[in-house]
Design a protein around this motif. Structure first.
Motif: not given
Length: 172
Positions: A96-104, A122-125, A129-136
């Motif tokens: 909620r605070i940071e919608p793109s928090h990769r760890g969470a 799968e929704q989180r994945l 993919k969007l947040v990481c631009n397919n690489a993280c």
């Protein structure tokens, strides 16, 4: 600053404080700055002391910090007696605070697999993919967890044991 550097800084500060404190006095963890207590919590996570990490994080009490919420969720999920409901609440708060928090995103995806909720994982994945631009790393970790889940007939299979340092760094 990396976790290792933060941990080293915390240890150095604690050692300095110990040298300056008369032997009869104990250093009260509650009197330390939040940044040091967070570093201590990360060190406890690295040592897989989930109960200690939760206690240290509760002492910091930073519910508006996404990293704090992620660390709380991670510790509750990994605890000897996991509290999945608490883990989910903390992961959701982080997002909620940071919608793109990769760890969470990654760790909540694993939590959903543990709860047999493949669609949410799968929704989180997809979001990762969007947040990481397919690489993280977080995207790779969740993709591998989903692949293990499917290969095991839709049963959660934990990640093979990894060095504690890697898991603590990823929990940030």
């Amino acid at each position: 600053m990396t976790t290792r550097l933060l941990h080293l800084a915390a240890v150095t500060l604690l050692a300095t404080l110990a040298l300056q404190t008369p032997p009869a006095e104990a250093i009260d963890s509650a009197s330390l700055p939040s940044s040091i207590r967070l570093a201590n919590a990360r060190a406890l996570i690295e040592a897989k002391d989930w109960k200690g990490a939760i206690a240290e994080l509760q002492g910091v009490d930073a519910p508006n910090d996404p990293d704090w919420n992620n660390l709380m969720g991670f510790s509750h999920r990994k605890a000897k007696k996991p509290d999945y409901a608490a883990a989910e609440r903390f992961y959701d708060a982080a997002l909620r605070i940071e919608p793109s928090h990769r760890g969470a995103l990654s760790y909540s995806g694993e939590l959903y697999l543990m709860q047999d909720n493949l669609p949410k994982a799968e929704q989180r994945l997809t979001t990762l993919k969007l947040v990481c631009n397919n690489a993280c790393l977080e995207q790779d970790r969740l993709a591998q967890a989903i692949a293990r889940y499917k290969a095991a007939g839709n049963k959660y299979v934990p990640e093979p044991e990894e060095p504690a340092q890697t898991s603590a760094r990823a929990a940030q």
